[in-house]
Design a protein around this motif. Structure first.
Motif, PDB file in Angstrom:
ATOM      1  N   ARG A   1      31.621  38.649  42.947  1.00 40.74           N
ATOM      2  CA  ARG A   1      32.723  39.003  43.849  1.00 40.74           C
ATOM      3  C   ARG A   1      32.449  38.538  45.275  1.00 40.74           C
ATOM      4  O   ARG A   1      32.927  39.126  46.233  1.00 40.74           O
ATOM      5  CB  ARG A   1      32.956  40.518  43.831  1.00 40.74           C
ATOM      6  CG  ARG A   1      33.332  41.069  42.457  1.00 40.74           C
ATOM      7  CD  ARG A   1      33.877  42.465  42.533  1.00 40.74           C
ATOM      8  NE  ARG A   1      32.966  43.376  43.232  1.00 40.74           N
ATOM      9  CZ  ARG A   1      33.223  44.666  43.458  1.00 40.74           C
ATOM     10  NH1 ARG A   1      34.379  45.176  43.054  1.00 40.74           N
ATOM     11  NH2 ARG A   1      32.341  45.439  44.078  1.00 40.74           N
TER      12      ARG A   1
ATOM     13  N   GLU B   1      44.774  33.360  51.931  1.00 39.29           N
ATOM     14  CA  GLU B   1      44.459  33.365  50.506  1.00 39.29           C
ATOM     15  C   GLU B   1      45.587  32.679  49.728  1.00 39.29           C
ATOM     16  O   GLU B   1      46.741  32.689  50.168  1.00 39.29           O
ATOM     17  CB  GLU B   1      44.328  34.798  49.988  1.00 39.29           C
ATOM     18  CG  GLU B   1      43.061  35.513  50.368  1.00 39.29           C
ATOM     19  CD  GLU B   1      42.935  36.839  49.635  1.00 39.29           C
ATOM     20  OE1 GLU B   1      42.709  36.815  48.406  1.00 39.29           O
ATOM     21  OE2 GLU B   1      43.066  37.881  50.284  1.00 39.29           O
TER      22      GLU B   1
ATOM     23  N   GLN C   1      46.116  38.759  45.508  1.00 34.76           N
ATOM     24  CA  GLN C   1      45.249  38.968  46.665  1.00 34.76           C
ATOM     25  C   GLN C   1      43.946  39.583  46.193  1.00 34.76           C
ATOM     26  O   GLN C   1      43.944  40.511  45.395  1.00 34.76           O
ATOM     27  CB  GLN C   1      45.943  39.895  47.656  1.00 34.76           C
ATOM     28  CG  GLN C   1      45.177  40.143  48.936  1.00 34.76           C
ATOM     29  CD  GLN C   1      45.975  41.010  49.905  1.00 34.76           C
ATOM     30  OE1 GLN C   1      47.189  41.076  49.826  1.00 34.76           O
ATOM     31  NE2 GLN C   1      45.283  41.675  50.804  1.00 34.76           N
ATOM     32  N   SER C   2      42.798  39.069  46.678  1.00 34.05           N
ATOM     33  CA  SER C   2      41.521  39.573  46.156  1.00 34.05           C
ATOM     34  C   SER C   2      40.497  39.941  47.223  1.00 34.05           C
ATOM     35  O   SER C   2      39.657  40.801  46.995  1.00 34.05           O
ATOM     36  CB  SER C   2      40.897  38.549  45.198  1.00 34.05           C
ATOM     37  OG  SER C   2      40.582  37.354  45.894  1.00 34.05           O
TER      38      SER C   2
ATOM     39  N   ALA D   1      35.146  41.315  46.979  1.00 31.85           N
ATOM     40  CA  ALA D   1      36.503  41.060  46.505  1.00 31.85           C
ATOM     41  C   ALA D   1      36.762  41.946  45.297  1.00 31.85           C
ATOM     42  O   ALA D   1      35.832  42.460  44.668  1.00 31.85           O
ATOM     43  CB  ALA D   1      36.672  39.582  46.137  1.00 31.85           C
TER      44      ALA D   1
ATOM     45  N   ALA E   1      38.210  40.884  42.652  1.00 29.89           N
ATOM     46  CA  ALA E   1      38.092  39.987  41.504  1.00 29.89           C
ATOM     47  C   ALA E   1      37.328  38.767  41.973  1.00 29.89           C
ATOM     48  O   ALA E   1      36.978  38.655  43.141  1.00 29.89           O
ATOM     49  CB  ALA E   1      39.474  39.604  40.981  1.00 29.89           C
TER      50      ALA E   1
ATOM     51  N   PRO F   1      36.536  35.775  43.750  1.00 28.58           N
ATOM     52  CA  PRO F   1      37.286  35.219  44.880  1.00 28.58           C
ATOM     53  C   PRO F   1      37.653  33.760  44.673  1.00 28.58           C
ATOM     54  O   PRO F   1      36.891  32.983  44.115  1.00 28.58           O
ATOM     55  CB  PRO F   1      36.321  35.402  46.058  1.00 28.58           C
ATOM     56  CG  PRO F   1      34.964  35.467  45.436  1.00 28.58           C
ATOM     57  CD  PRO F   1      35.140  36.114  44.107  1.00 28.58           C
TER      58      PRO F   1
END
Length: 328
Positions: A240, A261, A267-268, A315, A317, A319
């Motif tokens: 992450r 992003e 969005q992460s 993040a 998830a 990134p």
């Protein structure tokens, strides 16, 4: 994942809101619903002038208060006599909403309408089932008589009606009706489900939201991206986390970072750090934050830099690469 309408709304960046109605002529921000429609008498209304000013300012959309809390409707509605049809405007044959939407179309601007859920004039307000039907009839008129509408505003104000009763709104049904009639429009309300305001009525937004910038400076501010043509190579540092560096080629003063992003994929980023180094070894902080989203602008004291590093520290998830623009 954002819808197409949400993506377009983000990318438009600047819209103008027109609070215009019977309370304009009562010299009040909020009317109470007892206003005489006869006071609504704009002698030189020119919606094309509104659109020209918006276009010149760089706006992509205009939003008009078709009805505010006073309940006065800027179109000749069949639902109430508290409307332009009973005013001197255009000899009682005027329709501000029609003129507004047409002006937006002529200047290639998106048209949005605000329809206040609170109505201080309607006697059925507070009789929840009856008022919901009344409100849906008004919404149907606005969304079927004027062509494409790109944004619809639902305010959160919900005071007592003329009968002293509070209204219980059927929001799921309201939103479903709106999306059936204008499936490409974005819903603007206090808590979604389309887009929502990010601050308060004093214009103050949280640190992790992107605030507006005067347009009287945007083109000049973003005229020269110092990273243009220079590679920003990302490498993963964990499940992450990730980092990337850019070399500006020579020592250059910067004071603003523009990070974005790829929100087409969601969005992460949950936490990031921006640093610089004069030699590629000793890194010093420029800024840090939490979310980035569609666009995050970080200002800092003018700093002489050559190498800049953006690190996604955490993040929700794995990134994805974030774009980075640097400006003096």
């Amino acid at each position: 994942m954002p819808s197409r309408a949400q993506l377009e709304w983000q990318r438009d960046e600047l819209a103008l809101f027109l609070h215009f109605g019977v309370n304009t002529f009562a010299d009040r921000e909020w009317g109470d619903g007892t206003e005489d429609p006869a006071i609504f008498a704009p002698a030189r209304l020119d919606t094309r002038q509104w659109a020209r000013v918006a276009k010149a300012a760089g706006a992509k959309a205009l939003i008009l208060t078709a009805k505010h809390h006073d309940g006065f409707c800027l179109w000749p509605t069949k639902t109430t006599g508290h409307c332009v049809a009973n005013s001197p405007f255009r000899g009682g044959r005027g329709d501000v909403v029609r003129e507004f939407v047409d002006a937006c179309g002529e200047h290639n601007l998106k048209a949005g309408l605000y329809l206040s859920p609170w109505d201080r004039n309607a006697k059925v307000y507070g009789d929840s089932p009856r008022y919901n039907e009344f409100y849906w009839a008004q919404l149907t008129e606005l969304l079927t008589q004027y062509g494409r509408i790109d944004e619809v505003w639902f305010d959160g104000a919900n005071g007592e009606g003329p009968n002293g009763k509070k209204q219980i709104h059927d929001w799921p049904a309201t939103w479903a009706l709106m999306l059936r009639l204008q499936p490409e429009a974005v819903i603007f309300s206090d808590a979604g489900p389309g887009v929502r305001w990010i601050g308060n009525e004093n214009g103050v937004a949280g640190e992790t939201n992107w605030s507006t910038v005067v347009r009287a400076t945007l083109d000049q501010l973003f005229a020269n991206d110092l990273t243009r043509g220079r590679a920003l190579k990302w490498r993963r540092t964990g499940d992450r986390s990730a980092t990337a560096e850019v070399d500006l080629g020579r020592a250059t003063a910067i004071a603003l970072a523009d990070m974005r992003e790829p929100i087409e994929q969601g969005q992460s980023v949950a936490r990031y750090t921006l640093e610089h180094s004069p030699d590629g070894a000793n890194w010093q902080p420029l800024s840090h934050g939490t979310t980035i989203g569609y666009r995050k602008l970080d200002r800092f004291a003018p700093t002489l830099v050559r190498r800049v590093r953006l690190t996604i520290n955490d993040a929700i998830a794995m990134p994805r690469p974030v774009s980075l623009g640097l400006y003096g």
